[in-house]
Motif scaffolding. Structure first.
Motif, PDB file in Angstrom:
ATOM      1  N   ALA A  31       0.844  -1.205   0.000  1.00  0.00           N
ATOM      2  CA  ALA A  31       0.000   0.000   0.000  1.00  0.00           C
ATOM      3  C   ALA A  31       0.872   1.245   0.000  1.00  0.00           C
ATOM      4  CB  ALA A  31      -0.918  -0.019   1.206  1.00  0.00           C
ATOM      5  N   GLY A  32       2.028   1.164   0.687  1.00  0.00           N
ATOM      6  CA  GLY A  32       2.927   2.316   0.745  1.00  0.00           C
ATOM      7  C   GLY A  32       3.449   2.666  -0.636  1.00  0.00           C
ATOM      8  N   ALA A  33       3.809   1.642  -1.407  1.00  0.00           N
ATOM      9  CA  ALA A  33       4.328   1.876  -2.758  1.00  0.00           C
ATOM     10  C   ALA A  33       3.260   2.524  -3.638  1.00  0.00           C
ATOM     11  CB  ALA A  33       4.780   0.556  -3.357  1.00  0.00           C
ATOM     12  N   MET A  34       2.019   2.046  -3.489  1.00  0.00           N
ATOM     13  CA  MET A  34       0.932   2.618  -4.294  1.00  0.00           C
ATOM     14  C   MET A  34       0.644   4.051  -3.883  1.00  0.00           C
ATOM     15  SD  MET A  34      -1.638  -0.521  -4.869  1.00  0.00           S
ATOM     16  CE  MET A  34      -2.499   0.375  -6.131  1.00  0.00           C
ATOM     17  N   LEU A  35       0.723   4.284  -2.563  1.00  0.00           N
ATOM     18  CA  LEU A  35       0.503   5.650  -2.085  1.00  0.00           C
ATOM     19  C   LEU A  35       1.580   6.586  -2.638  1.00  0.00           C
ATOM     20  CD1 LEU A  35      -0.428   5.666   1.684  1.00  0.00           C
ATOM     21  CD2 LEU A  35      -1.559   6.905  -0.140  1.00  0.00           C
ATOM     22  N   ARG A  67       9.836   7.440  -0.148  1.00  0.00           N
ATOM     23  CA  ARG A  67       8.418   7.140  -0.417  1.00  0.00           C
ATOM     24  C   ARG A  67       7.494   8.248   0.106  1.00  0.00           C
ATOM     25  NH1 ARG A  67       6.479   1.214   0.691  1.00  0.00           N
ATOM     26  NH2 ARG A  67       7.805   0.065  -0.724  1.00  0.00           N
ATOM     27  N   TYR A  68       8.042   9.346   0.525  1.00  0.00           N
ATOM     28  CA  TYR A  68       7.291  10.450   1.106  1.00  0.00           C
ATOM     29  C   TYR A  68       6.759  10.110   2.502  1.00  0.00           C
ATOM     30  CZ  TYR A  68       7.602  12.144  -3.641  1.00  0.00           C
ATOM     31  OH  TYR A  68       8.085  12.535  -4.856  1.00  0.00           O
ATOM     32  N   GLU A 116       1.012  -5.353  -6.418  1.00  0.00           N
ATOM     33  CA  GLU A 116       0.843  -4.413  -5.298  1.00  0.00           C
ATOM     34  C   GLU A 116      -0.617  -4.038  -5.136  1.00  0.00           C
ATOM     35  OE1 GLU A 116       5.189  -2.137  -5.159  1.00  0.00           O
ATOM     36  OE2 GLU A 116       3.550  -1.280  -6.344  1.00  0.00           O
ATOM     37  N   ALA A 117      -1.291  -3.831  -6.287  1.00  0.00           N
ATOM     38  CA  ALA A 117      -2.724  -3.499  -6.232  1.00  0.00           C
ATOM     39  C   ALA A 117      -3.522  -4.658  -5.635  1.00  0.00           C
ATOM     40  CB  ALA A 117      -3.238  -3.159  -7.631  1.00  0.00           C
ATOM     41  N   GLU A 118      -3.138  -5.886  -6.064  1.00  0.00           N
ATOM     42  CA  GLU A 118      -3.860  -7.047  -5.538  1.00  0.00           C
ATOM     43  C   GLU A 118      -3.619  -7.202  -4.035  1.00  0.00           C
ATOM     44  OE1 GLU A 118      -3.129 -10.737  -7.553  1.00  0.00           O
ATOM     45  OE2 GLU A 118      -4.529 -11.826  -6.245  1.00  0.00           O
TER      46      GLU A 118
END
Lengths: 653, 127
Positions: A163-167, A540-541, A240-242
């Motif tokens: 979720a962190g990567a997607m964020l 990753r902010y 990552e989405a899954e």
């Protein structure tokens, strides 16, 4: 961007048509509502009109068939039932009207979205394009969010969280990074195309043929590795989405388990309260039977008082008459010659008077008075029996207990209905154990994909180095058969690609620095702990707190996590080329009153227009008024009419 | 069973019957006899007139009960006789009062002048 008006019709818990008009100047709009009254539904009204998607608190999508207000759906019967959200807003002097509609008939759903620019309707494709520009899907979460889900930003400091990567990707989108990244990719493609022309030219010259062939092969190899790396990148994004979807499902299922437990507990409570209500009703019913006596206390007491006065008078009359009768008998026995009381001889005049008095007081008069006294006394006894002060006390006590029990049952039943409704919304899902197994599989696949991607990237970089070496060799042996324009094009595009490559890195670095400084500034203005000096950003902010000794604060509280997340959101707004109103649901749930005051004081730094959907436990109504003063533009309250119908009522300031 | 006044039955008027239903809805599900006595007591409390008139309707159009059920111990007759000694037939007076009382009680509930039985028991205190 500024919101002007929101109209909600038969959407979720909002029955009928309800319109909220937002005042002109920048400021804060607060909507108060207890849990289960519709705050999340109001957030979803904003979210749905923009994106066509509504989400539960666990972030899972609300099925379309659950969007139409249940009472409206029932009332429609076999006729069409429609829910609609209409948002009027303006951007840089342009007026927009966005309307989204969902109609249900005969088990099928139809959707519609219209967008008007300055009163002129756009075509369907223009509407889609404009909406993507005005509120890109990936960044809506920074404008409309559930405060309870702010903990997702913690994942930005966790290197392993999908979720962190997607964020991170979403954050880069709001900051405009893809513009530079896409440019770099395009220029790199041009450079590779130009380099292939150089290889072709080298193959045509006998002196450089072999080098040209080697260059072409290496270019092909580099392109294959790049293609493999990109494919693996795409797969990583999918995985990552899954993984995120699984995490959401797990949270949702966990939520469902908790909801089921709460529902069962509430059911037991309702059953217990209904039993108590039945008992209270019986007691009240019994007391009710004697209530008429309680009603009569004052009028009957007044009547008794009056009768008792008459009784005293009649009893006095009776006593007098009885004495008179005794005296009369004595007088007659004495031959009516002397006074029956003192035996003094009487003259004619006194004898006549005495005879007259005795005749009047005695005889039949005594019986009349005695009857009257008995009747009156009987009435008084009867009436006294009717008066029942105790009945009044009992009726009042049992009535209060009965009414209280009624309210408790109604409240609990309403809460139960809300829980049942939430459970229906959660719907059926995979079992937790199945989800955990799938999560393990995806995590494994993700790790494998990342390894493959790293290998492909390494191979691509090696091939690129080899390409560079071969190119230089060809150049040093005369450049093959390439004309000057081809050489110059290759040189220019290669330099440009290098420039953009550096630009991406530098742009990211600068953005991170801007976000860090802006977030730190906001954080300092909101935090109570003065030892917490600033926030530091990772790639990753993700933001960590640095104390006065320069040490990372490892175990930060839930409240501080919340504060850091709000600081990041404020900083993203400030550093982003896109800005707009923020709608926050339950934004202060984890904050103590002191921090709530501090955050409220900084709301204008987050956005020009801020909508707070809060319950009064989060923020005191009067304190908010006092603190925000003229910046508080309007206040509303969500008032629940029934389990499926909530009204939004404006509060007078 | 007939009363000492010779009456066998005592009845509500039509409007009082309708009012009784509303009062019943407002309070717990109480039997008609209890509400008839409550109506009578409320009328006494509010000093309503004991004379018949067309406004309250005709007795017999509403619930009709045996006097023995309505006043098994005769205390209501005694009450009426004590409060209105010159009024003649106590049950005729009771009949008027219970109808008038229920009609007024329904009006007062609807207007919010009273909302609970506790209110009813302390109503009209300053009248």
């Amino acid at each position: 961007m500024r919101y002007l008006e929101l109209t909600i019709e038969n959407f979720r818990v909002f029955g009928g048509e309800q319109t909220l008009r937002f005042p002109e100047p920048p400021g804060v709009i607060i909507v108060y509502g207890m849990n289960g009254k519709g705050k999340t539904s109001l957030l979803n009204a904003f979210r749905w009109v923009w994106t066509g998607t509504a989400r539960h608190r666990g972030n899972r999508q609300v099925p379309d068939e659950r969007l139409i207000n249940r009472e409206a759906l029932t009332a429609a019967g076999t006729d069409p039932a429609t829910c609609r959200v209409h948002l009027r807003f303006e951007t840089d002097g342009v007026a927009w009207d966005l309307t989204r509609t969902l109609t249900s008939q005969g088990g099928s759903l139809s959707k519609d979205v219209t967008l008007l620019r300055d009163g002129v309707a756009l075509t369907a494709s223009d509407t889609t394009r404009r909406l993507a520009e005005l509120m890109p899907r990936d960044i809506e979460q920074f404008f409309m969010f559930d405060g309870e889900l702010l903990d997702q930003y913690e994942k930005l400091v966790d290197d392993d969280a999908a979720a962190g990567a997607m964020l991170r990707d979403s954050i880069e989108r709001i900051l405009g990074v893809p513009v530079v990244v896409n440019a770099e990719r395009d220029v790199r493609g041009l450079a590779e195309s130009a380099a292939r022309a150089i290889a072709e030219a080298a193959k045509r010259s006998t002196r450089t043929r072999e080098l040209g062939q080697a260059l072409e092969q290496t270019q092909t190899r580099a392109a294959a590795h790049r293609s493999n790396r990109d494919a693996e990148d795409a797969r990583i994004t999918e995985l990552e989405a899954e993984l995120r979807a699984i995490e959401e499902l797990q949270a949702s299922q966990q939520n469902k388990i908790e909801l089921l437990a709460r529902r069962d507990e509430k059911r037991s409570q309702v059953a217990r309260l209904r039993q108590q209500l039945d008992e209270a009703r019986d007691r009240f019913g019994q007391a009710f039977a004697t209530s008429w006596r309680g009603v009569l206390v004052e009028p009957v007491t007044a009547a008794v008082d009056s009768l008792e006065e008459t009784l005293v008078e009649d009893q006095e009359l009776l006593a007098n008459a009885t004495v008179a009768a005794v005296l009369s008998a004595t007088y007659r026995d004495n031959g009516q010659e002397a006074c029956p009381a003192c035996d003094t001889p009487l003259d004619e005049e006194h004898r006549a008077h005495l005879t007259k008095v005795i005749d009047m007081e005695g005889g039949e008069q005594i019986e009349v008075i005695r009857d009257r006294v008995q009747t009156t006394a009987e009435r008084v006894r009867t009436l006294r029996k009717i008066i029942d002060e105790q009945a009044r006390v009992e009726v009042s006590t049992h009535e209060s207990a009965y009414r209280r029990a009624q309210i408790q049952v109604e409240d609990a039943a309403e809460e139960l209905a809300a829980l049942e409704e939430q459970l229906k919304d959660v719907g059926e899902g995979d079992e937790l154990s199945g989800l955990a197994a799938r999560r393990d599989q995806v995590t494994l696949a993700l790790a494998k994909s990342r390894d493959i991607r790293d290998v492909e990237e390494r191979n691509r970089a090696e091939a690129a180095d080899r390409v560079e070496r071969l190119r230089k060799q060809i150049q040093s042996t005369g450049g093959g058969d390439a004309d000057e324009a081809t050489v110059r094009r290759e040189q220019l595009t290669r330099d440009l690609a290098t420039l953009f490559d550096r630009a991406v890195v530098e742009y990211r670095d600068r953005l991170r620095e801007s976000v860090q400084e802006s977030a730190s500034s906001l954080f300092r203005s909101m935090r109570a702990e003065s030892d917490f000096r600033k926030l530091v950003i990772n790639d990753r902010y993700g933001l960590r707190i640095l104390d006065s000794k320069g040490q990372i604060v490892e175990d930060r509280s839930a409240g501080y996590e919340h504060l850091v997340a709000l600081s990041l959101l404020g900083a993203l707004q400030e550093c982003s080329p896109i800005s707009g109103p923020i709608v926050m649901d339950s934004p202060f749930g984890r904050l103590d009153p002191d921090h709530v005051r501090r955050v409220v004081g900084q709301l204008n730094a987050l956005a020009d227009q801020v909508f707070l959907l809060v319950h009064e436990g989060e923020i005191d109504r009067w304190e908010a008024q006092d603190q925000l003063r003229s910046r508080l533009l309007a206040q509303y309250e969500l008032r629940r009419l029934s389990a499926y119908n909530t009204r939004i009522e404006e509060l007078s300031s | 069973m007939s009363s000492p006044t010779g009456r066998i039955n005592i009845a509500l008027t039509g409007p009082a019957e309708m009012a009784k239903d509303e009062v019943k809805k407002h309070f717990t599900d109480t039997e008609g006899l209890t509400l008839m006595r409550l109506g009578l007591a409320y009328a006494v409390r509010c000093r309503l007139p004991i004379t018949r008139d067309d406004a309250i309707g005709r007795p017999g159009d509403g619930q009709n009960v045996n006097v023995g059920s309505f006043d098994p111990s005769g205390e209501i007759r005694a009450l009426i006789s004590a409060l209105y000694p010159d009024a003649g037939d106590a049950y005729a007076v009771a009949e008027v009062l219970m109808s008038r009382g229920l009609i007024k009680l329904e009006q007062d509930l609807r207007a919010g002048r009273v909302s609970s039985l506790a209110d009813v028991m302390y109503a009209n205190d300053n009248a």
